[in-house]
Each structure stands twice: as structure tokens, then as C-alpha cells.
Design a protein around this motif. Structure first.
Motif, PDB file in Angstrom:
ATOM      1  N   ILE A 134     -10.737  -4.517  -4.851  1.00  0.00           N
ATOM      2  CA  ILE A 134      -9.686  -5.169  -3.864  1.00  0.00           C
ATOM      3  C   ILE A 134     -10.041  -6.715  -4.110  1.00  0.00           C
ATOM      4  N   VAL A 135      -9.001  -7.576  -4.537  1.00  0.00           N
ATOM      5  CA  VAL A 135      -9.106  -8.908  -4.593  1.00  0.00           C
ATOM      6  C   VAL A 135      -8.369  -9.751  -3.734  1.00  0.00           C
ATOM      7  N   CYS A 136      -8.935 -10.585  -2.802  1.00  0.00           N
ATOM      8  CA  CYS A 136      -7.798 -11.212  -1.579  1.00  0.00           C
ATOM      9  C   CYS A 136      -8.036 -12.878  -1.982  1.00  0.00           C
ATOM     10  N   PHE A 137      -6.849 -13.156  -1.744  1.00  0.00           N
ATOM     11  CA  PHE A 137      -6.744 -14.460  -1.832  1.00  0.00           C
ATOM     12  C   PHE A 137      -5.726 -15.244  -1.433  1.00  0.00           C
ATOM     13  N   GLY A 138      -5.625 -16.725  -1.187  1.00  0.00           N
ATOM     14  CA  GLY A 138      -4.282 -17.295  -0.517  1.00  0.00           C
ATOM     15  C   GLY A 138      -3.738 -18.403  -1.420  1.00  0.00           C
ATOM     16  N   HIS A 139      -3.569 -19.543  -0.768  1.00  0.00           N
ATOM     17  CA  HIS A 139      -3.271 -20.623  -1.562  1.00  0.00           C
ATOM     18  C   HIS A 139      -1.711 -20.530  -1.814  1.00  0.00           C
ATOM     19  N   HIS A 140      -1.283 -19.759  -2.553  1.00  0.00           N
ATOM     20  CA  HIS A 140       0.274 -19.656  -2.691  1.00  0.00           C
ATOM     21  C   HIS A 140       0.573 -19.100  -1.151  1.00  0.00           C
ATOM     22  N   THR A 183      -2.632  -2.112  -9.300  1.00  0.00           N
ATOM     23  CA  THR A 183      -2.541  -1.584 -10.392  1.00  0.00           C
ATOM     24  C   THR A 183      -3.652  -0.603 -10.608  1.00  0.00           C
ATOM     25  N   LYS A 184      -3.754  -0.110 -11.764  1.00  0.00           N
ATOM     26  CA  LYS A 184      -4.765   0.908 -12.435  1.00  0.00           C
ATOM     27  C   LYS A 184      -6.123   0.420 -11.916  1.00  0.00           C
ATOM     28  N   LYS A 185      -6.184  -0.810 -11.942  1.00  0.00           N
ATOM     29  CA  LYS A 185      -7.718  -1.407 -11.891  1.00  0.00           C
ATOM     30  C   LYS A 185      -7.899  -1.514 -10.310  1.00  0.00           C
ATOM     31  N   ARG A 186      -7.223  -2.377  -9.697  1.00  0.00           N
ATOM     32  CA  ARG A 186      -7.472  -3.011  -8.488  1.00  0.00           C
ATOM     33  C   ARG A 186      -6.123  -3.193  -7.475  1.00  0.00           C
ATOM     34  N   LEU A 187      -6.453  -3.557  -6.011  1.00  0.00           N
ATOM     35  CA  LEU A 187      -5.299  -4.099  -5.594  1.00  0.00           C
ATOM     36  C   LEU A 187      -5.558  -5.446  -5.111  1.00  0.00           C
ATOM     37  N   TYR A 188      -4.471  -6.363  -5.198  1.00  0.00           N
ATOM     38  CA  TYR A 188      -4.433  -7.583  -4.854  1.00  0.00           C
ATOM     39  C   TYR A 188      -3.525  -7.938  -3.788  1.00  0.00           C
ATOM     40  N   LEU A 189      -4.222  -8.780  -2.762  1.00  0.00           N
ATOM     41  CA  LEU A 189      -3.653  -9.220  -1.645  1.00  0.00           C
ATOM     42  C   LEU A 189      -3.808 -10.782  -1.267  1.00  0.00           C
ATOM     43  N   ASN A 190      -2.533 -11.296  -0.831  1.00  0.00           N
ATOM     44  CA  ASN A 190      -2.273 -12.434  -0.339  1.00  0.00           C
ATOM     45  C   ASN A 190      -1.724 -12.300   1.160  1.00  0.00           C
ATOM     46  N   THR A 216      -7.437  -1.663   6.162  1.00  0.00           N
ATOM     47  CA  THR A 216      -8.296  -0.665   6.558  1.00  0.00           C
ATOM     48  C   THR A 216      -8.971   0.160   5.244  1.00  0.00           C
ATOM     49  N   ILE A 217      -9.992   0.722   5.431  1.00  0.00           N
ATOM     50  CA  ILE A 217     -10.542   1.435   4.168  1.00  0.00           C
ATOM     51  C   ILE A 217     -11.409   2.659   4.931  1.00  0.00           C
ATOM     52  N   GLY A 218     -10.808   3.733   4.525  1.00  0.00           N
ATOM     53  CA  GLY A 218     -11.282   4.851   5.080  1.00  0.00           C
ATOM     54  C   GLY A 218     -12.504   5.433   4.663  1.00  0.00           C
ATOM     55  N   GLU A 219     -13.018   6.509   5.298  1.00  0.00           N
ATOM     56  CA  GLU A 219     -14.413   7.007   4.773  1.00  0.00           C
ATOM     57  C   GLU A 219     -14.408   7.611   3.381  1.00  0.00           C
ATOM     58  N   ARG A 220     -13.295   8.148   2.708  1.00  0.00           N
ATOM     59  CA  ARG A 220     -13.318   8.267   1.484  1.00  0.00           C
ATOM     60  C   ARG A 220     -12.635   7.190   0.578  1.00  0.00           C
ATOM     61  N   GLY A 221     -12.544   6.005   0.946  1.00  0.00           N
ATOM     62  CA  GLY A 221     -12.055   5.092   0.034  1.00  0.00           C
ATOM     63  C   GLY A 221     -10.696   4.925   0.307  1.00  0.00           C
ATOM     64  N   GLU A 222      -9.917   5.481   0.893  1.00  0.00           N
ATOM     65  CA  GLU A 222      -8.359   5.277   1.194  1.00  0.00           C
ATOM     66  C   GLU A 222      -8.107   4.125   1.961  1.00  0.00           C
ATOM     67  N   ILE A 223      -7.173   3.259   1.260  1.00  0.00           N
ATOM     68  CA  ILE A 223      -6.897   2.110   1.640  1.00  0.00           C
ATOM     69  C   ILE A 223      -5.426   1.731   2.522  1.00  0.00           C
ATOM     70  N   GLY A 224      -5.396   1.106   3.712  1.00  0.00           N
ATOM     71  CA  GLY A 224      -4.403   0.746   4.251  1.00  0.00           C
ATOM     72  C   GLY A 224      -4.003  -0.537   4.447  1.00  0.00           C
ATOM     73  N   VAL A 225      -2.806  -1.156   4.315  1.00  0.00           N
ATOM     74  CA  VAL A 225      -2.628  -2.591   4.414  1.00  0.00           C
ATOM     75  C   VAL A 225      -1.521  -2.578   5.332  1.00  0.00           C
ATOM     76  N   THR A 226      -1.612  -3.465   6.233  1.00  0.00           N
ATOM     77  CA  THR A 226      -0.709  -4.000   7.242  1.00  0.00           C
ATOM     78  C   THR A 226      -0.281  -5.373   7.150  1.00  0.00           C
ATOM     79  N   PHE A 227       0.600  -5.965   6.974  1.00  0.00           N
ATOM     80  CA  PHE A 227       1.120  -7.396   7.071  1.00  0.00           C
ATOM     81  C   PHE A 227       1.410  -7.720   8.557  1.00  0.00           C
ATOM     82  N   LYS A 228       0.821  -8.646   9.354  1.00  0.00           N
ATOM     83  CA  LYS A 228       1.414  -8.888  10.514  1.00  0.00           C
ATOM     84  C   LYS A 228       1.822 -10.287  10.658  1.00  0.00           C
ATOM     85  N   GLU A 229       2.742 -10.519  11.588  1.00  0.00           N
ATOM     86  CA  GLU A 229       3.252 -11.689  11.977  1.00  0.00           C
ATOM     87  C   GLU A 229       3.282 -12.073  13.635  1.00  0.00           C
TER      88      GLU A 229
END
Length: 245
Positions: free
Chosen positions: A157-163, A171-178, A196-209
Motif C-alpha cells: 500500500i502506497v499512501c501519498f498526498g500533495h495532489h 493494481t495487481k501489485k499494490r493499492l495507492y491512496l491519496n 483497516t487491515i484485517g488479520e488475514r490482510g484484507e483491506i478496507g478503505v473509507t474516505f471521510k469528510e
């Protein structure tokens, strides 16, 4: 055990937006950690108030943003990346920064690595070139471009901002989040992300405002005589202040 982290970015000297996000995060239940992806200051003028809030907590890790870097360069007598009006704005921010925060700012790295439930995470303000310098904003990102940029990374998982817009690329390789900009938005909303990252590596993403009252913050640009405030209010806040004039 499931791990839950909050990701914030691009606060840009907006104290009321930051407070709203912290209040919202507190309603999330147990958060294992908060990651801040840079640009703590600049654009907004509440430099010391924002830094006081951030550095008073012990549950946040930071990476350095381009505005943070420019202001540190000015204070150190180095040539910043910014020119003309942006340079004038950065000099104004630097002149108002309480020097007690310098040790904290100077200790902030460019990238951070972390591991949660065997998922490797990389945090950065934005994509870096081979010299460790920020690349120019790509306004048309694609999964192919992102995978090429991070072709040598082992991160899941790659996390970045700026933009200042949300990115959510898988992608097949990873998740990208801003998570989008917390402090610069054309509505009275402060953005952040819960990962959120589950015990078996499952990933959940919630964008909040998180909604907040930005009237006094917006009107403060003129009260404080912030350099280039007309441009900033138009480009980064969608001229919301006009409804209060």
C-alpha cells in the motif's frame, strides 16, 4: 487482530479543519495510529495553532511536504523551490513560525515504512525521483504510471498526498491512496481516510469528510494580510469567503 489507521494530508495551516478531523477520528473507536502525509503549514496562516495541535499528540507519524520543506529552507537561509508570490507567501509563513517547533519539523523524514498484519505500507508526501526530490503533480494518474514509479518498491500500500484530490487505485501489485487535502477544499469539509487491515490482510478503505465552520478562517486571510490571499482563497478554497462579505 484488525488494525485501523487514519491518514491525513495537506492540512495547510487550517486549524479548524484539523480540529474537526480529530473530533471525527475520536468517534471512530480504537485507532491504532495516525499518519500525516505532509504540508502541515503553508497556504493557510494558522501555522502555530496547527503545529501545537499536531505535536501535542503522541499517536501521529509525519512525512515532510513541499511547503514544509520550503519554509525550513527559508529559515535556514537556503534557496527554496518557491518563486515570486509563492516565495513571498512562504517567507511570511516562516516569519510567523514559532521557533519552538523547529526541532519537531527538522526531525520529519521524507518517507515512512510500516507493517500491519503483514501488509507493507509506504507513506510519502508525493512521488519522489531518484534524488529524493518531489516530482511534478501528475494531473492524469493511471495505474500503469503508478506501478512504473514504484516498480522497485515492496510496499503493498502506497499512501501519498500533495495532489488535492482523492486517489484510490488498485493494481495487481499494490493499492495507492491519496486521502485528499484536509485543509484546502471548496466546501466546508475536511477530508481524511480510515484504512483497516484485517488479520488475514484484507483491506478496507473509507474516505471521510468532516464538516466544520470555516467562516472565521476564511475571513482571517484578509485580517492577517496574508500574502497572495486573493489567489489562495480562489484556487484553494473556491471563493467561499465571498458569501460572508
Amino acid at each position: 487482530m484488525e488494525k485501523k489507521i487514519a491518514i491525513i494530508s495537506d492540512i495547510h495551516g487550517n486549524q479548524s479543519a484539523l480540529k474537526a478531523v480529530f473530533d471525527d477520528i475520536s468517534q471512530e473507536g480504537k485507532i491504532d495510529h495516525i499518519y500525516c502525509l505532509g504540508d502541515l503549514v503553508g497556504i493557510g496562516y494558522e501555522t502555530n495553532e496547527v503545529l501545537e495541535l499536531l505535536f501535542s499528540r503522541d499517536d501521529i507519524s509525519f512525512v515532510l511536504g513541499n511547503h514544509d520543506e520550503a519554509i525550513l529552507d527559508i529559515i535556514a537561509g537556503r534557496e527554496p523551490y518557491s518563486k515570486k508570490k509563492e516565495r513571498e507567501h512562504h517567507e511570511w509563513i516562516a516569519s510567523h513560525l514559532d521557533r519552538k517547533f523547529l526541532p519537531f519539523l527538522l526531525a520529519i523524514p521524507t518517507t515512512i515504512d510500516a507493517v500491519y498484519n503483514e501488509k507493507k505500507l509506504l507513506f510519502s508526501h508525493y512521488h519522489l525521483d531518484e534524488h529524493g526530490d518531489f516530482l511534478s503533480v501528475d494531473y492524469e494518474p493511471t495505474i500503469e504510471k503508478l506501478d512504473f514509479l514504484y516498480r522497485d518498491s515492496s510496499a503493498d500500500i502506497v499512501c501519498f498526498g500533495h495532489h488535492h484530490v482523492i486517489h484510490h487505485f488498485k493494481t495487481k501489485k499494490r493499492l495507492y491512496l491519496n486521502p485528499c487535502s484536509l485543509g484546502c477544499y471548496p466546501k466546508p469539509l475536511a477530508s481524511y481516510t480510515i484504512l483497516t487491515i484485517g488479520e488475514r490482510g484484507e483491506i478496507g478503505v473509507t474516505f471521510k469528510e468532516a464538516p466544520y465552520d470555516n467562516k472565521e478562517f476564511l475571513l482571517g486571510y484578509n485580517r492577517q494580510n496574508v500574502p497572495d490571499s486573493e489567489y489562495i482563497l480562489k484556487m484553494f478554497h473556491g471563493n467561499q469567503h465571498l458569501q460572508y462579505l
